[in-house]
Design an enzyme around this catalytic site. Structure first.
Site, short mmCIF file in Angstrom:
data_model
loop_
_atom_site.label_atom_id
_atom_site.label_comp_id
_atom_site.label_asym_id
_atom_site.label_seq_id
_atom_site.Cartn_x
_atom_site.Cartn_y
_atom_site.Cartn_z
CE LYS A 251 -2.10 -1.23 3.86
NZ LYS A 251 -1.36 -2.49 4.14
NE ARG B 101 -4.78 -2.09 10.09
CZ ARG B 101 -3.85 -1.37 9.48
NH1 ARG B 101 -4.07 -0.11 9.18
NH2 ARG B 101 -2.70 -1.91 9.16
NE ARG C 204 7.64 -1.83 6.25
CZ ARG C 204 6.33 -1.85 6.31
NH1 ARG C 204 5.61 -1.34 5.33
NH2 ARG C 204 5.72 -2.38 7.34
NE ARG D 155 5.68 0.15 10.30
CZ ARG D 155 4.59 -0.04 9.56
NH1 ARG D 155 4.47 0.61 8.40
NH2 ARG D 155 3.63 -0.83 9.96
NE ARG E 21 1.99 -5.09 11.02
CZ ARG E 21 3.09 -4.68 10.40
NH1 ARG E 21 4.28 -5.03 10.84
NH2 ARG E 21 3.01 -3.91 9.35
P1 AP5 Z 1 4.84 -1.44 1.85
O1 AP5 Z 1 4.41 -0.71 0.63
O2 AP5 Z 1 5.60 -0.63 2.85
O3 AP5 Z 1 3.61 -2.23 2.50
P2 AP5 Z 1 2.29 -1.70 3.22
O4 AP5 Z 1 1.13 -2.42 2.60
O5 AP5 Z 1 2.23 -0.20 3.22
O6 AP5 Z 1 2.56 -2.31 4.65
P3 AP5 Z 1 2.38 -1.70 6.10
O7 AP5 Z 1 3.15 -2.60 7.00
O8 AP5 Z 1 2.72 -0.25 6.16
O9 AP5 Z 1 0.87 -1.93 6.29
P4 AP5 Z 1 0.15 -2.01 7.60
O10 AP5 Z 1 -1.25 -1.93 7.11
O11 AP5 Z 1 0.48 -3.17 8.45
O12 AP5 Z 1 0.71 -0.77 8.44
P5 AP5 Z 1 0.07 0.61 8.87
O13 AP5 Z 1 1.17 1.59 8.88
O14 AP5 Z 1 -1.16 0.92 8.12
O15 AP5 Z 1 5.71 -2.69 1.41
C1 AP5 Z 1 6.33 -3.53 2.37
C2 AP5 Z 1 7.74 -3.89 1.89
O16 AP5 Z 1 7.66 -4.68 0.71
C3 AP5 Z 1 8.60 -2.67 1.54
O17 AP5 Z 1 9.91 -2.90 1.97
C4 AP5 Z 1 8.54 -2.59 0.01
O18 AP5 Z 1 9.73 -2.06 -0.53
C5 AP5 Z 1 8.33 -4.04 -0.38
N1 AP5 Z 1 7.47 -4.18 -1.54
C6 AP5 Z 1 6.35 -3.46 -1.83
N2 AP5 Z 1 5.78 -3.88 -2.97
C7 AP5 Z 1 6.55 -4.91 -3.41
C8 AP5 Z 1 6.48 -5.77 -4.54
N3 AP5 Z 1 5.51 -5.68 -5.44
N4 AP5 Z 1 7.45 -6.74 -4.66
C9 AP5 Z 1 8.45 -6.86 -3.76
N5 AP5 Z 1 8.57 -6.05 -2.67
C10 AP5 Z 1 7.62 -5.10 -2.50
O19 AP5 Z 1 -0.38 0.28 10.37
C11 AP5 Z 1 0.52 0.04 11.39
C12 AP5 Z 1 -0.21 -0.17 12.71
O20 AP5 Z 1 -0.96 1.03 13.05
C13 AP5 Z 1 -1.27 -1.27 12.73
O21 AP5 Z 1 -0.71 -2.54 12.97
C14 AP5 Z 1 -2.17 -0.80 13.88
O22 AP5 Z 1 -1.62 -1.06 15.11
C15 AP5 Z 1 -2.20 0.71 13.68
N6 AP5 Z 1 -3.31 1.15 12.80
C16 AP5 Z 1 -3.18 1.78 11.59
N7 AP5 Z 1 -4.39 2.03 11.07
C17 AP5 Z 1 -5.30 1.55 11.94
C18 AP5 Z 1 -6.73 1.48 11.94
N8 AP5 Z 1 -7.45 1.97 10.92
N9 AP5 Z 1 -7.34 0.90 12.99
C19 AP5 Z 1 -6.64 0.40 14.03
N10 AP5 Z 1 -5.28 0.42 14.11
C20 AP5 Z 1 -4.63 0.99 13.06
#
Ligand code: AP5
Length: 276
Positions: free
Chosen positions: A63, A138, A177, A222, A233
């Protein structure tokens, strides 16, 4: 009214010698053009519905990788609840203090907190044409709260871009990452290494060499990017987040994208999915 002279290269066809390049001086009224642009923008902001997109997918599905391209293409902001919560943790605000431990362990922050954050954020001026939600909603309750707040202005979610990746590939993506904190730029030791990366004898990157390509500032990992936290997660994702797709399915707005391919291929598919 200010005006300026501008040179335009024009192609003219004289019928005998073929295409010839000539230049012509044209007077352009810059402020009149700006005024027309502003009026058109104002019309869109007032009468057209906002373009509200959910970027959906498991942790590590890509994402954060695809979002900057979407922002640039659609000229609407990406609103990442994860980024906003991490900023609150870094600033040690009241919300940040409440969220810190839950996030580190890979759990979900309370619906009340994240819905409140989004409710305030989407009122800001840069969201007037629409916005891209990354990591929100979420839970089904968050989705219903979003629908309710949008319905207050007669709006609704216009599209969901759902990135699909098998769970097995996510651990490698998450544990490899590195991110640039201030911009959110995401790197990967294997799939998207920073230009400066140097590998040590054990094949692992030298942390000192992990620098942002654009600013040369240090990258970081992170605290929730561990194999242990990922298990939690993913449990949350499958148990609480995936049912959201069913909630929106009948509206015909869910577009699935195969995110288990190179980032360029993912972006190609996302662009197709974004079209009407
Ligand atoms: P990347 O693009 O960084 O992945 P992402 O989908 O953004 O993953 P996140 O870990 O950021 O998602 P998340 O939903 O767990 O975290 P969030 O910050 O929202 O890609 C990952 C890696 O793969 C990178 O190194 C990239 O280079 C590589 N990559 C990407 N595409 C690739 C490809 N095609 N091929 C190969 N490699 C690739 O949330 C974090 C925390 O916040 C949650 O756990 C929760 O505690 C809290 N939180 C956030 N939002 C909420 C909510 N709405 N409700 C409750 N808690 C929440």
């Amino acid at each position: 009214m200010s005006s300026f002279l501008s040179r335009f290269a024009m192609l003219c066809c004289d019928g005998t010698t073929g295409m010839e390049e000539t230049t012509k001086e044209v007077e352009v009224d810059a402020s009149a053009i700006q005024e027309a642009v502003d009026q058109t923008k104002e019309k869109f902001a007032t009468y057209w519905p906002r373009n509200i997109i959910i970027l959906f997918g498991a942790p590590g599905s890509g994402k954060g990788t695809v979002a900057p391209n979407m922002e640039a293409l659609l000229e609407t902001p990406q609103l990442s609840t994860g980024d906003m919560l991490r900023a609150a943790v870094a600033a040690q605000t009241e919300i940040g203090k409440q969220a810190q431990e839950v996030m580190k362990a890979g759990g979900l922050v309370s619906d009340e907190i994240v819905v409140g954050i989004i409710r305030d954020r989407i009122k800001e001026d840069d969201c007037k044409f629409g916005f891209i939600l990354d990591g929100f909603p979420r839970t089904l309750d968050q989705a219903k709260a979003l629908d309710a707040m949008l319905s207050e202005e007669g709006a609704c979610v216009t599209k969901i871009i759902a990135l699909t990746v098998p769970d097995e590939v996510l651990e490698e993506r998450i544990c490899g990452r590195w991110i640039h904190k201030s911009s959110g730029r995401s790197y990967h030791v294997k799939f998207a290494p920073p230009k400066s990366m140097v590998l040590k004898d054990d094949g692992k990157p030298d942390p000192e060499s992990m620098l942002d390509d654009e600013t040369d500032e240090p990258l970081m990992q992170r605290p929730d990017d561990t194999a242990e936290a990922l298990v939690k997660r993913l449990e949350g994702y499958h148990g609480e987040t995936v049912p959201i797709l069913e909630h929106y399915e009948s509206a015909g707005i869910v577009k699935k994208v195969n995110a288990d391919q190179k980032p360029e291929g993912v972006w190609e598919e996302v662009q197709t999915a974004l079209k009407r």
